[in-house]
Scaffold this motif. Structure first.
Motif, PDB file in Angstrom:
ATOM      1  N   TYR A   2     -50.100-130.113 -34.588  1.00  0.00           N
ATOM      2  CA  TYR A   2     -51.229-130.453 -33.720  1.00  0.00           C
ATOM      3  C   TYR A   2     -52.171-129.249 -33.664  1.00  0.00           C
ATOM      4  CZ  TYR A   2     -53.458-133.321 -30.156  1.00  0.00           C
ATOM      5  OH  TYR A   2     -54.340-134.136 -29.486  1.00  0.00           O
ATOM      6  N   PRO A   3     -53.464-129.468 -33.433  1.00  0.00           N
ATOM      7  CA  PRO A   3     -54.347-128.307 -33.274  1.00  0.00           C
ATOM      8  C   PRO A   3     -54.006-127.566 -31.986  1.00  0.00           C
ATOM      9  CG  PRO A   3     -55.602-130.335 -33.639  1.00  0.00           C
ATOM     10  CD  PRO A   3     -54.191-130.738 -33.366  1.00  0.00           C
ATOM     11  N   ILE A   4     -53.855-126.258 -32.082  1.00  0.00           N
ATOM     12  CA  ILE A   4     -53.617-125.456 -30.885  1.00  0.00           C
ATOM     13  C   ILE A   4     -54.750-124.444 -30.730  1.00  0.00           C
ATOM     14  CG2 ILE A   4     -51.119-125.737 -31.031  1.00  0.00           C
ATOM     15  CD1 ILE A   4     -50.994-122.783 -31.933  1.00  0.00           C
ATOM     16  N   ASN A   5     -54.862-123.890 -29.526  1.00  0.00           N
ATOM     17  CA  ASN A   5     -55.922-122.937 -29.182  1.00  0.00           C
ATOM     18  C   ASN A   5     -57.284-123.602 -29.312  1.00  0.00           C
ATOM     19  OD1 ASN A   5     -53.852-121.102 -28.776  1.00  0.00           O
ATOM     20  ND2 ASN A   5     -54.001-120.338 -30.882  1.00  0.00           N
ATOM     21  N   ARG A   6     -58.368-122.803 -29.162  1.00  0.00           N
ATOM     22  CA  ARG A   6     -59.677-123.437 -29.235  1.00  0.00           C
ATOM     23  C   ARG A   6     -60.690-122.551 -29.938  1.00  0.00           C
ATOM     24  NH1 ARG A   6     -61.527-124.621 -23.344  1.00  0.00           N
ATOM     25  NH2 ARG A   6     -63.628-125.003 -24.092  1.00  0.00           N
TER      26      ARG A   6
ATOM     27  N   ALA B  87     -45.732-126.857 -31.954  1.00  0.00           N
ATOM     28  CA  ALA B  87     -45.696-126.361 -30.588  1.00  0.00           C
ATOM     29  C   ALA B  87     -45.067-124.977 -30.541  1.00  0.00           C
ATOM     30  CB  ALA B  87     -44.894-127.326 -29.719  1.00  0.00           C
ATOM     31  N   MET B  88     -45.598-124.113 -29.696  1.00  0.00           N
ATOM     32  CA  MET B  88     -45.106-122.739 -29.497  1.00  0.00           C
ATOM     33  C   MET B  88     -45.093-121.964 -30.818  1.00  0.00           C
ATOM     34  SD  MET B  88     -44.288-123.767 -26.460  1.00  0.00           S
ATOM     35  CE  MET B  88     -43.771-125.322 -25.755  1.00  0.00           C
TER      36      MET B  88
ATOM     37  N   TYR C 159     -35.925-131.759 -29.231  1.00  0.00           N
ATOM     38  CA  TYR C 159     -36.599-130.488 -28.939  1.00  0.00           C
ATOM     39  C   TYR C 159     -35.605-129.344 -28.911  1.00  0.00           C
ATOM     40  CZ  TYR C 159     -40.569-133.375 -27.736  1.00  0.00           C
ATOM     41  OH  TYR C 159     -41.610-134.266 -27.808  1.00  0.00           O
TER      42      TYR C 159
ATOM     43  N   GLU D 153     -41.921-122.963 -21.071  1.00  0.00           N
ATOM     44  CA  GLU D 153     -41.640-123.829 -22.230  1.00  0.00           C
ATOM     45  C   GLU D 153     -40.661-124.947 -21.860  1.00  0.00           C
ATOM     46  OE1 GLU D 153     -40.513-121.771 -25.830  1.00  0.00           O
ATOM     47  OE2 GLU D 153     -39.433-123.526 -26.576  1.00  0.00           O
TER      48      GLU D 153
ATOM     49  N   LEU E 267     -42.357-127.695 -20.181  1.00  0.00           N
ATOM     50  CA  LEU E 267     -43.177-128.493 -21.100  1.00  0.00           C
ATOM     51  C   LEU E 267     -42.310-129.463 -21.906  1.00  0.00           C
ATOM     52  CD1 LEU E 267     -45.824-125.905 -22.409  1.00  0.00           C
ATOM     53  CD2 LEU E 267     -45.988-127.508 -20.489  1.00  0.00           C
TER      54      LEU E 267
ATOM     55  N   LEU F 221     -44.380-132.840 -27.929  1.00  0.00           N
ATOM     56  CA  LEU F 221     -44.539-131.482 -27.402  1.00  0.00           C
ATOM     57  C   LEU F 221     -45.705-130.766 -28.080  1.00  0.00           C
ATOM     58  CD1 LEU F 221     -43.326-129.301 -25.519  1.00  0.00           C
ATOM     59  CD2 LEU F 221     -41.892-128.579 -27.436  1.00  0.00           C
ATOM     60  N   SER F 222     -45.922-131.066 -29.362  1.00  0.00           N
ATOM     61  CA  SER F 222     -47.020-130.404 -30.082  1.00  0.00           C
ATOM     62  C   SER F 222     -48.354-130.707 -29.400  1.00  0.00           C
ATOM     63  CB  SER F 222     -47.050-130.868 -31.537  1.00  0.00           C
ATOM     64  OG  SER F 222     -47.363-132.249 -31.619  1.00  0.00           O
ATOM     65  N   LYS F 223     -48.513-131.938 -28.944  1.00  0.00           N
ATOM     66  CA  LYS F 223     -49.755-132.346 -28.298  1.00  0.00           C
ATOM     67  C   LYS F 223     -49.896-131.647 -26.945  1.00  0.00           C
ATOM     68  CE  LYS F 223     -51.700-136.752 -29.217  1.00  0.00           C
ATOM     69  NZ  LYS F 223     -51.524-138.182 -29.281  1.00  0.00           N
TER      70      LYS F 223
ATOM     71  N   TYR G  31     -48.584-128.813 -26.072  1.00  0.00           N
ATOM     72  CA  TYR G  31     -48.893-127.405 -26.322  1.00  0.00           C
ATOM     73  C   TYR G  31     -50.342-127.272 -26.794  1.00  0.00           C
ATOM     74  CZ  TYR G  31     -48.409-122.623 -27.939  1.00  0.00           C
ATOM     75  OH  TYR G  31     -48.580-121.277 -28.110  1.00  0.00           O
ATOM     76  N   GLY G  32     -50.813-128.233 -27.577  1.00  0.00           N
ATOM     77  CA  GLY G  32     -52.209-128.217 -28.008  1.00  0.00           C
ATOM     78  C   GLY G  32     -53.157-128.248 -26.819  1.00  0.00           C
TER      79      GLY G  32
ATOM     80  N   SER H   5     -52.778-124.977 -24.672  1.00  0.00           N
ATOM     81  CA  SER H   5     -53.346-123.774 -25.283  1.00  0.00           C
ATOM     82  C   SER H   5     -54.864-123.889 -25.442  1.00  0.00           C
ATOM     83  CB  SER H   5     -52.689-123.503 -26.650  1.00  0.00           C
ATOM     84  OG  SER H   5     -52.989-124.547 -27.552  1.00  0.00           O
ATOM     85  N   PHE H   6     -55.405-125.097 -25.303  1.00  0.00           N
ATOM     86  CA  PHE H   6     -56.860-125.286 -25.425  1.00  0.00           C
ATOM     87  C   PHE H   6     -57.585-124.721 -24.209  1.00  0.00           C
ATOM     88  CE2 PHE H   6     -60.745-127.741 -24.772  1.00  0.00           C
ATOM     89  CZ  PHE H   6     -61.338-127.679 -26.029  1.00  0.00           C
TER      90      PHE H   6
ATOM     91  N   GLU I 237     -66.704-115.054 -22.314  1.00  0.00           N
ATOM     92  CA  GLU I 237     -67.175-114.562 -23.621  1.00  0.00           C
ATOM     93  C   GLU I 237     -68.145-115.544 -24.264  1.00  0.00           C
ATOM     94  OE1 GLU I 237     -64.473-114.530 -26.857  1.00  0.00           O
ATOM     95  OE2 GLU I 237     -63.269-116.181 -26.093  1.00  0.00           O
TER      96      GLU I 237
ATOM     97  N   SER J  96     -63.544-118.986 -22.086  1.00  0.00           N
ATOM     98  CA  SER J  96     -64.766-119.676 -22.472  1.00  0.00           C
ATOM     99  C   SER J  96     -65.604-119.851 -21.199  1.00  0.00           C
ATOM    100  CB  SER J  96     -64.425-121.014 -23.113  1.00  0.00           C
ATOM    101  OG  SER J  96     -63.533-121.705 -22.284  1.00  0.00           O
TER     102      SER J  96
END
Lengths: 574, 163
Positions: free
Chosen positions: A168-172, A181-182, A574, B49, B52, B63-65, B67-68, B71-72, B90, B129
């Protein structure tokens, strides 16, 4: 159907209402460059490479997402559009490593092709490539996030097609990256290792692990007797890997090529596919007769096996205990064949040519050593074999057609169709019918279980029993069937699951560029192979009969149990 | 179907019960993920964690979603932070009005780089942001409080208010 008429580059085009500009242009023979777009995926519109000019609009629009409208005037090829596309791709390139000549994806990279098609000779921005640790944690897949261009194709495939969802896309913003994840390693995740992400990644950010060096070393070692097996699906895709049209059947050339690469014996996984039908068909009959766990679910597809171990461990007792054809072959190559050929099994090196990245994981499972050795030494994908052929300078197209070696190279049409979704089911039905009724099955074609439909169901009357079967391909479809089964709403006798869309012909180790249209052509090739075979029922394979007579005894017998059957490992999600 | 998690628990039993309560409270509303993450952060000051993973199972979202999403948004903490969290904006308006110099002044005054905690555990310095106060750019937030129209020389005085 409601139609709209628009003008693209001065040409009138009529398309169905709801079609995108990209689709309308394609219908008019105009090719708009794309990058994040994939024909089998929903619109993402994140890369902006497909921008076009629409009269009356202030800004360019993404053709992949913008619906064609009545009276619309679109220009796809103006100086401003070309310049803007170049700018977009230069921005992507400014963050992409420039080591293309050494990249796994060299000459197969869509970004590379796009840069060439747009005529990019210079990148006007400073190089700012992000450094990430590469993920070499699994035997199947390598991730190099520094090459990720954030197109999200792998995300779509992982979540929507395979229902796994580990990427999945993480951060921005500028820190965004596609990752688990993680930021965990793939080995620590509930990843099926199907490799469908490697098929859709436009760059070298996700690839198979390359094991070709191990095979070259084994071939060069005079101590080693190197035998190779070819999966059913590979005869329908290796031609494509070597530049022939999709759906070209190359069984004989594949055998010739493997001999020229230096393998000592060229055998066929189709042989053990036939054997699987004898064992699994007998298991089905036994479970039906003794009130065993039903439905019985096939166990040939290692991505599917890892998936059910992670996501539906409670349903593991439904799985057939049969090893996959690859693993049956490995176990027999280092026992039955070793004895027959008078070769010490420690000197036998078994290589598999597979359509699959998950097979690499399967080959390394700790329980897969019933011969006393690791049954399969190295698994190569179709793509890796293509690489070896190119390294050897083989003129594939002009190779003669040759036959597989005896004895493990003899097979039937029932084995060939293992390569397509529904094939294992059809092969099992052909044999189960005759074993149960004692009658000859005249029409061997069970067309209801063939084709790309997501879940296929059929009921087949066999000896007074109405055998109910279901077939799913792609793990998201498998998930739907398993949810039904877990809820007690699935009264099937037998279920076939293949991890990858289309079955093995669409596997994660198949040629780059695989999509559903190409999958269809490969499936056609597989059924052509079935039709041209002398025997089309697994139990008619003369060498299988001989194998039982002189070595195994009977299906589900003691020796079969030891060499051909296995157990499964519940894993966590998990 | 219950699926065991791999790792031994780091959260206490009562903390885990709290996580489950939060999930149960929001489970049936449309778009439950963000409210759950907010409630978890209010409870633990960050998003552990283990919590989550329970959210992933409880809401049936990969979980990936999760965390996505977590972290966004820079306002979600994925690790325990110091007592006070400084978020320096910033985004472009702050940038052109001198955010860079303000951030350098913060780094100098605290003796840390962006992304780090002070050794005494008092401050975490982070970038954010846009915080939506472009009219008073450059701006920072310390915890929930906004400070705007900043110049580098104002930094020590602001920090002193938290000592």
């Amino acid at each position: 159907m409601d139609m709209v008429t628009l003008t693209i580059d001065g040409r009138k085009v009529q398309v169905a209402k709801g079609a995108t500009i990209l689709e309308a242009a394609k219908a008019a023979g105009i090719s708009i460059p794309t990058l994040c777009h994939h024909p089998d995926q929903a619109v993402k519109a994140v890369c902006r490479v497909c921008i076009v000019e629409i009269q009356g609009q202030r800004t360019f629009q993404a053709a992949c997402a913008y619906p064609a409208g009545e009276g619309m005037v679109v220009k796809t090829n103006t100086p401003a559009v070309r310049e803007a596309r170049k700018l977009i791709v230069e921005l992507i390139l400014s963050r992409h490593p420039q080591d293309c000549l050494k990249c796994e994806k060299n000459l197969h990279c869509e970004l590379q092709e796009l840069a060439e098609n747009l005529g990019i000779r210079d990148v006007r921005f400073e190089q700012e490539v992000r450094e990430f640790a590469e993920d070499h944690s699994t035997p199947s897949i390598v991730r190099d996030p520094s090459k990720c261009i954030l197109c999200r194709r792998c995300v779509y495939t992982c979540h929507e097609v395979q229902g796994v969802g580990v990427l999945y896309p993480i951060n921005r913003g500028k820190d965004a990256i596609v990752a688990p994840a993680m930021d965990k390693d793939l080995a620590d995740l509930a990843c099926a290792l199907c490799g469908q992400c490697t098929l859709v990644c436009p760059t070298g950010a996700i690839t198979e692990r390359d094991d070709t060096a191990k095979v070259w070393a084994a071939i060069a070692d005079p101590q080693k007797h190197v035998v190779v097996q070819t999966a059913p699906a590979t005869r329908a895709t290796l031609g494509e890997e070597m530049g022939l049209p999709a759906g070209t059947l190359v069984t004989g050339k594949l055998v010739a090529a493997l001999r020229r690469l230096g393998f000592d014996r060229v055998f066929d996984t189709d042989f053990t596919a036939d054997l699987t039908i004898l064992e699994e068909g007998s298991e089905l009959i036994e479970r039906v007769k003794t009130g065993g766990k039903l439905p019985l679910i096939t166990s040939c597809s290692p991505g599917w096996i890892k998936f059910i171990e992670h996501y539906y461990p409670d349903l593991l007792p439904h799985l057939s205990t049969c090893k996959s054809p690859q693993q049956m072959f490995g176990a027999l190559a280092k026992t039955y064949y070793a004895e027959k050929a008078g070769i010490n099994p420690k000197d036998i090196f078994v290589v598999s040519i597979m359509p699959c990245t998950a097979k690499k994981f399967e080959g390394q499972r700790p329980e897969m050593n019933d011969s006393g050795y690791q049954d399969v030494d190295v698994v190569l994908t179709s793509r890796e074999l293509g690489r070896m052929m190119r390294q050897a300078g083989l003129d594939f197209e002009h190779l003669p057609e040759e036959d597989y070696d005896l004895p493990l190279g003899i097979s039937t049409g029932a084995a060939a169709i293992f390569g397509a979704t529904g094939g294992v089911m059809e092969a099992a039905l052909r044999t189960a019918y005759e074993l149960l009724t004692g009658k000859t099955l005249e029409d061997v074609d069970f067309k209801a279980v063939r084709g790309m439909e997501s879940i296929k169901e059929a009921a087949v009357p066999v000896d007074g029993l109405n055998v109910k079967v279901a077939v799913a391909h792609g793990l998201n479809n498998a998930r739907k069937l398993m949810d039904k089964l877990a809820a007690g709403q699935a009264d099937y006798h037998f279920i076939e699951i293949m991890c990858c869309p289309g079955g093995c012909i669409g596997g994660g180790g198949q040629p780059f560029g695989t999509n559903n249209a190409i999958r269809g052509k490969r499936i056609d090739a597989i059924y052509r192979e079935d039709q041209r075979m002398e025997f089309r029922k697994s139990h008619e394979n003369p060498v299988i009969k001989q194998l039982y007579a002189e070595y195994l005894g009977r299906p589900l017998g003691e020796k079969s149990h030891h060499l051909l059957h296995t157990h499964y490992t519940p894993r966590s999600k998990y | 179907m219950a699926v065991a998690t791999k790792k031994p628990s780091v959260l206490s039993k009562s903390a885990l019960a709290k996580v489950d309560q939060i999930i149960a409270r929001h489970k049936d509303q449309p778009g439950p993920l963000l409210p759950v993450l907010h409630a978890l952060q209010a409870e633990f000051k960050y998003l552990p964690e283990e919590a989550l993973v329970r959210v992933a199972i409880g809401l049936d979202i990969p979980l990936s979603k999760i965390y996505g999403v977590a972290s966004f948004y820079t306002l979600f903490n994925l690790r325990p932070k110091a007592e006070h969290v400084i978020r320096a904006c910033e985004s472009a308006p702050c940038h052109v009005r001198g955010a860079k110099e303000v951030i350098e002044a913060l780094e100098n005054a605290l003796g840390v780089k962006v992304g780090e905690d002070t050794r005494d555990g008092r401050f975490t310095l982070e970038l954010s942001s846009c915080i939506g106060v472009c009219g008073v750019a450059p701006a920072i937030m310390i915890d929930d409080e906004v400070f705007g129209n900043l110049t580098p020389d104002m930094v020590p005085g602001i920090l002193a208010r938290f000592n």
